[in-house]
Motif scaffolding. Sequence first.
Motif, PDB file in Angstrom:
ATOM      1  N   GLU A 136      -8.370   1.916  -0.482  1.00 54.24           N
ATOM      2  CA  GLU A 136     -10.497   2.942   0.009  1.00 54.24           C
ATOM      3  C   GLU A 136     -10.379   2.284   0.845  1.00 54.24           C
ATOM      4  O   GLU A 136     -10.898   3.590   1.483  1.00 54.24           O
ATOM      5  N   ARG A 137     -10.227   1.385   1.940  1.00 55.74           N
ATOM      6  CA  ARG A 137     -10.439   0.909   3.561  1.00 55.74           C
ATOM      7  C   ARG A 137     -10.325   2.842   3.803  1.00 55.74           C
ATOM      8  O   ARG A 137     -11.338   2.864   5.008  1.00 55.74           O
ATOM      9  N   ASP A 157      -8.273  -1.711  -2.104  1.00 52.67           N
ATOM     10  CA  ASP A 157      -9.678  -2.338  -1.847  1.00 52.67           C
ATOM     11  C   ASP A 157      -9.350  -1.716  -0.317  1.00 52.67           C
ATOM     12  O   ASP A 157      -9.459  -1.292   0.716  1.00 52.67           O
ATOM     13  N   GLY A 158      -7.791  -2.056   0.250  1.00 58.90           N
ATOM     14  CA  GLY A 158      -6.565  -1.499   1.432  1.00 58.90           C
ATOM     15  C   GLY A 158      -6.559  -0.117   1.889  1.00 58.90           C
ATOM     16  O   GLY A 158      -7.069   0.669   3.126  1.00 58.90           O
ATOM     17  N   GLN A 218       1.099  -1.137   0.310  1.00 62.84           N
ATOM     18  CA  GLN A 218      -0.468   0.176  -0.505  1.00 62.84           C
ATOM     19  C   GLN A 218       1.085   0.989  -0.247  1.00 62.84           C
ATOM     20  O   GLN A 218       0.662   2.111  -0.903  1.00 62.84           O
ATOM     21  N   THR A 232      -6.261  -4.655  -6.795  1.00 67.12           N
ATOM     22  CA  THR A 232      -7.239  -5.186  -6.010  1.00 67.12           C
ATOM     23  C   THR A 232      -7.449  -5.066  -4.587  1.00 67.12           C
ATOM     24  O   THR A 232      -8.546  -4.006  -4.006  1.00 67.12           O
ATOM     25  N   GLY A 233      -6.656  -6.175  -4.075  1.00 64.18           N
ATOM     26  CA  GLY A 233      -7.185  -6.308  -2.156  1.00 64.18           C
ATOM     27  C   GLY A 233      -5.993  -4.610  -2.064  1.00 64.18           C
ATOM     28  O   GLY A 233      -6.646  -4.316  -1.360  1.00 64.18           O
ATOM     29  N   THR A 273      -9.653   6.443  -4.021  1.00 64.04           N
ATOM     30  CA  THR A 273     -10.863   6.257  -4.658  1.00 64.04           C
ATOM     31  C   THR A 273     -11.022   5.544  -5.862  1.00 64.04           C
ATOM     32  O   THR A 273      -9.688   5.981  -6.594  1.00 64.04           O
ATOM     33  N   ARG A 274     -12.265   5.049  -6.732  1.00 65.58           N
ATOM     34  CA  ARG A 274     -11.626   4.165  -7.823  1.00 65.58           C
ATOM     35  C   ARG A 274     -12.362   5.848  -8.447  1.00 65.58           C
ATOM     36  O   ARG A 274     -13.867   5.296  -7.881  1.00 65.58           O
TER      37      ARG A 274
END
Length: 161
Positions: free
Chosen positions: A87-88, A84-85, A52, A80-81, A93-94
């Motif tokens: 983004e959480r 996702d992390g 990340q 993707t994972g 953002t996507r």
Amino acid sequence: MSPDAGTGTGTGADTDADEVVAELSGLVFEVTGRLRAQFNAAAAELGLPPAQALVLTNLSGPAPMRQLADWLSCEPSNVTGIVDGLERRGLVTRRSTPGDRRVKLVVLTEDGEDKRRQLRSSTNALARTVFELPGPDQKHLRDLLARVLAGPPAGADAESG
């Protein structure tokens, strides 16, 4: 005269050059390892896994997921994972690409920009300890590494080295 002179297997100069190249390679890997360890420690201090943190430091503008996979040298499905992390955590953002809604762009949020600045500041401070040389030596090393990365000049003969 060296034992392999005239045999086509190389000369003493070739052997010396090979030893220097092997030593250079080892030194570069050692420096890279130190920088990586420091980067990972700085990321951990900010609560980020290394993958990340790599995305944050490399993301300077909207980037497709495929580009992130190239940066990380991994399959796009692994990205993707990672995203996702991020983004959480509210760091990215996507967004859909205007011309192709299937392509998702990853964009830093304001919090992501702040975290990236913190990470870069911390890693730069740590890198100064690795490259603790007098200013002119730092610049010379920088210039040499830039030349190595640029590759040989066009038309250069490898044998003339």
